[in-house]
Design a protein around this motif. Sequence first.
Motif, mmCIF file in Angstrom:
data_model
loop_
_atom_site.group_PDB
_atom_site.id
_atom_site.type_symbol
_atom_site.label_atom_id
_atom_site.label_comp_id
_atom_site.label_asym_id
_atom_site.label_seq_id
_atom_site.Cartn_x
_atom_site.Cartn_y
_atom_site.Cartn_z
ATOM 1 N N UNK A 1 34.324 -13.130 -34.383
ATOM 2 C CA UNK A 1 33.871 -13.886 -33.204
ATOM 3 C C UNK A 1 32.967 -15.054 -33.645
ATOM 4 N N UNK A 2 32.053 -14.783 -34.589
ATOM 5 C CA UNK A 2 31.130 -15.823 -35.062
ATOM 6 C C UNK A 2 31.884 -17.001 -35.674
ATOM 7 N N UNK A 3 32.800 -16.658 -36.591
ATOM 8 C CA UNK A 3 33.563 -17.718 -37.284
ATOM 9 C C UNK A 3 34.439 -18.458 -36.264
ATOM 10 N N UNK A 4 35.052 -17.712 -35.340
ATOM 11 C CA UNK A 4 35.904 -18.319 -34.299
ATOM 12 C C UNK A 4 35.102 -19.276 -33.435
ATOM 13 N N UNK A 5 33.892 -18.849 -33.027
ATOM 14 C CA UNK A 5 32.994 -19.679 -32.202
ATOM 15 C C UNK A 5 32.692 -20.998 -32.929
ATOM 16 N N UNK A 6 32.339 -20.892 -34.234
ATOM 17 C CA UNK A 6 31.965 -22.092 -35.007
ATOM 18 C C UNK A 6 33.155 -23.034 -35.169
ATOM 19 N N UNK A 7 34.312 -22.460 -35.518
ATOM 20 C CA UNK A 7 35.513 -23.291 -35.722
ATOM 21 C C UNK A 7 35.907 -23.978 -34.407
ATOM 22 N N UNK A 8 35.848 -23.191 -33.284
ATOM 23 C CA UNK A 8 36.219 -23.729 -31.980
ATOM 24 C C UNK A 8 35.348 -24.934 -31.621
ATOM 25 N N UNK A 9 34.029 -24.790 -31.819
ATOM 26 C CA UNK A 9 33.109 -25.860 -31.426
ATOM 27 C C UNK A 9 33.068 -27.024 -32.409
ATOM 28 N N UNK A 10 33.161 -26.724 -33.700
ATOM 29 C CA UNK A 10 33.007 -27.780 -34.710
ATOM 30 C C UNK A 10 34.315 -28.487 -35.013
ATOM 31 N N UNK A 11 35.456 -27.766 -34.986
ATOM 32 C CA UNK A 11 36.721 -28.358 -35.430
ATOM 33 C C UNK A 11 37.725 -28.569 -34.308
ATOM 34 N N UNK A 12 37.784 -27.689 -33.314
ATOM 35 C CA UNK A 12 38.836 -27.782 -32.286
ATOM 36 C C UNK A 12 38.371 -28.641 -31.109
#
Length: 251
Positions: free
Chosen positions: A139-150
């Motif tokens: 969830x943590x990594x998904x949250x970061x990728x979603x906000x920073x990259x997607x």
Amino acid sequence: MMAGMSHRRARQAASPPPELHCARCGTASAPDGVSRVAALRPEVLAALALDRSPGPTEPVCRACTAHARAAVFRDQLAAERGELGELETDIAKRAAEHVAIAMNLDAASEKEARLSDRLSDRLAKVGGSWGFVTAFLTILVGWMILNAAVLREGAFDPYPFILLNLVLSCVAAIQAPIILMSQNRAGIRDRAQATQDYRVNLKAELEVAALHDKLDLLLHHKWESLLALQDAQTDLLEELIDRTKKQVVES
Ligand SMILES: [Zn+2]
């Protein structure tokens, strides 16, 4: 004739066995509800505090035997440990009465647990598993990728992820007391288990020591009866030798 005998036998079988009167309190008990004086250890006999010296076949009721045995156990414990607590006195009594004290504390604790207790145990169990760690990291990594990259410009929690920090702080704030509650319960359970183990061990120690004494007493009785038998055999042999000598002299 035969019919009369069988009727008599049937009447004897139907009539209750004669009751025996305790040498200490005088209570009447069935023959299988008494101990004979000869079968009691000397310490137990002394603890009975009889005002006369009883015969070896005199009966003593179960209550009097248990009372005297408890007094012996208490004296034994007091000699080993000094002052006796409530727990030791209770164990001495139960050991004397041969009452089972082992019990399944886990089952009792589960039965007494409230819904909140069960919930905290369950949450602590889930929180302390690899499954939870893996899911949380995902969830943590998904949250970061979603906000920073997607999402980039439309991110609901842009770098440095202040909302994520807030969520993590809230999770930590709730998780810590839940784990503490579960640990407290585990601590109480462990202390109760330790006390229970101590009670069972102490009772077993007392009973094993009493068994040792009883075995010694049995061996002593057996030895005495063997000696008496040997004496009787020697007397018979001497008598036989005397008779043979007389017969030889007479002939
Ligand atoms: Zn009695």
